[in-house]
Scaffold this active site. Structure first.
Site, mmCIF file in Angstrom:
data_model
loop_
_atom_site.group_PDB
_atom_site.id
_atom_site.type_symbol
_atom_site.label_atom_id
_atom_site.label_comp_id
_atom_site.label_asym_id
_atom_site.label_seq_id
_atom_site.Cartn_x
_atom_site.Cartn_y
_atom_site.Cartn_z
ATOM 1 N N SER A 1 38.145 -4.289 55.437
ATOM 2 C CA SER A 1 37.473 -5.265 56.294
ATOM 3 C C SER A 1 38.142 -6.624 56.235
ATOM 4 O O SER A 1 38.001 -7.430 57.133
ATOM 5 C CB SER A 1 36.025 -5.406 55.836
ATOM 6 O OG SER A 1 36.000 -5.621 54.423
ATOM 7 N N LYS A 2 38.860 -6.902 55.160
ATOM 8 C CA LYS A 2 39.590 -8.176 54.973
ATOM 9 C C LYS A 2 38.714 -9.373 55.325
ATOM 10 O O LYS A 2 39.119 -10.268 56.075
ATOM 11 C CB LYS A 2 40.890 -8.167 55.772
ATOM 12 C CG LYS A 2 41.797 -6.998 55.378
ATOM 13 C CD LYS A 2 43.118 -7.004 56.116
ATOM 14 C CE LYS A 2 43.993 -5.832 55.780
ATOM 15 N NZ LYS A 2 43.535 -4.535 56.300
ATOM 16 N N ARG A 3 37.513 -9.400 54.776
ATOM 17 C CA ARG A 3 36.578 -10.484 55.049
ATOM 18 C C ARG A 3 36.806 -11.666 54.100
ATOM 19 O O ARG A 3 37.569 -11.561 53.145
ATOM 20 C CB ARG A 3 35.139 -9.982 54.889
ATOM 21 C CG ARG A 3 34.745 -8.898 55.860
ATOM 22 C CD ARG A 3 34.763 -9.405 57.303
ATOM 23 N NE ARG A 3 33.918 -8.596 58.152
ATOM 24 C CZ ARG A 3 34.342 -7.703 59.043
ATOM 25 N NH1 ARG A 3 35.625 -7.504 59.217
ATOM 26 N NH2 ARG A 3 33.494 -7.013 59.775
#
Ligand code: OMP
Length: 265
Positions: A96-98
Site C-alpha cells: 500500500s506504501k502509505r
C-alpha cells in the site's frame, strides 16, 4: 508469538521464502473469470488453491483493487477472509506504501490492518518516524518501510548522500536503531539491487526484508539470496507477482522459484 515469528514459522513449515503477489489486474485476468460476479476474488482463489502448499506469504497490491472502486475493495476483503478461514498460517502483506501525518495514518490502519486484517503493510518513511508512530505502535502487525526500491529510477532520491551515506543506508540504520523498538519493522529491498542489499544486511542484523523484483523485473535470485539472507538463512520474503499469477502454470512457477531460492540459502 511476534508477527515476524508468524512469518518464520510458516516459512519453516513449508521450507519456502516465496511470497506470491496477488496483483490481479482486471485487464489481465483470464476471460473466464471476467464473466463471474466476483472476478478478482475468483481468480485469487484459484491462484491460492494452486500455490498455497509452497507459499510463505501472499501480497496483494491494493492499487489493483482500488482501481475497481468499491467492488475491488470488496473482492480484496473476500480474498482476505478466504485466506484467514482456510490458510490462517500464511503471512499476508498489503502493498500500500502509505504514510501521512499521524492521525490520518489511523484511517489507513483501520482499513488495511483492522478491516482487511493484513498481518503487515508497506509504508513510506518520507514523513518521518514521528508520523509513523501509529503504525509502529501496532505490536501485532508488521510495518514494512521502503528502503531501496526495485524500480530503475529508485536512485534519484534513494541514492542521494546524507552524512556521507546513501539515503537507503540512512533509512536502514534509522529503522534498525530507532524505529524497531517493538521488533515489528521490516524493510523493502528490491531484488534488482543486490550490492545495496548486501550493505543493508550488514547494518540491520537479522531484520526481515520484503524483496520484490524477481520474475517480471528480472532480479537475479542467486545474487539476492546470497546478499540478503540473514544469519538464520532466512529473513527474506521474496515476492513474484506477474511472473507467477499470469504464467501458464502458477503452481510450477511457484515450485521453481522456491527451489531456486533454497538452492542458494
Ligand atoms: P512483479 O514485478 O509483477 O513481480 O510485481 C512486483 C510487486 O511488488 C508490485 O506490486 C510492486 O508494486 C511491488 N514492489 C516493487 O515492485 N518494487 C518495490 O521496490 C516495492 C514493491 C512493494 O512494496 O512490494
Amino acid at each position: 508469538m511476534s508477527i515476524i515469528d508468524k512469518y518464520n514459522k510458516r516459512s519453516d513449515a513449508v521450507n519456502s521464502l516465496v511470497c506470491i503477489g496477488l496483483d490481479s489486474d482486471f485487464e489481465k485476468i483470464p476471460e473466464k473469470f471476467k464473466k463471474l460476479e466476483f472476478p478478482q476474488f475468483e481468480f485469487n482463489k484459484s491462484i491460492i488453491e494452486l500455490t498455497n502448499e509452497y507459499a510463505a506469504a501472499y501480497k496483494p497490491n491494493i492499487a489493483f483493487y482500488e482501481a475497481r472502486g468499491s467492488q475491488g475493495l470488496k473482492e480484496l476483503k473476500m480474498t482476505m477472509d478466504f485466506l484467514r478461514e482456510n490458510y490462517p498460517d500464511i503471512f499476508t502483506v498489503c502493498d500500500s506504501k502509505r504514510g501521512d501525518i499521524g492521525n490520518t495514518n489511523k484511517g489507513y490502519i483501520e482499513l488495511i490492518l483492522d478491516w482487511l486484517g493484513f498481518d503487515a503493510m508497506t509504508v513510506s518513511p518520507y514523513l518521518g518516524g514521528e508520523s509513523l508512530r501509529p503504525f509502529l505502535e501496532r505490536l501485532d502487525k508488521g510495518i514494512i518501510v521502503l528502503c531501496k526500491t526495485s524500480n530503475p529510477g529508485s536512485g534519484e532520491f534513494q541514492d542521494l548522500k546524507i552524512e556521507d551515506k546513501p539515503l537507503w543506508q540512512f533509512i536502514a540504520e534509522k529503522v534498525t536503531n530507532e524505529w524497531d523498538k517493538n521488533k515489528n519493522c521490516l524493510l523493502v529491498v528490491g531484488a534488482t539491487y543486490p550490492e545495496e542489499m548486501k550493505k543493508i544486511r550488514e547494518v540491520t542484523g537479522d531484520m526481515t526484508f520484503l524483496v520484490p523484483g524477481v520474475g517480471a523485473q528480472g532480479g537475479d535470485v542467486e545474487q539476492l539470496v546470497k546478499a540478503g539472507k540473514n544469519s538464520q538463512n532466512k529473513g527474506l520474503i521474496i515476492n513474484s507477482s506477474r511472473g507467477i499469477i499470469f504464467s501458464d502454470n502458477p503452481r510450477t512457477e511457484t515450485i521453481k522459484l522456491k527451489e531456486k531460492i533454497n538452492k542458494y540459502r
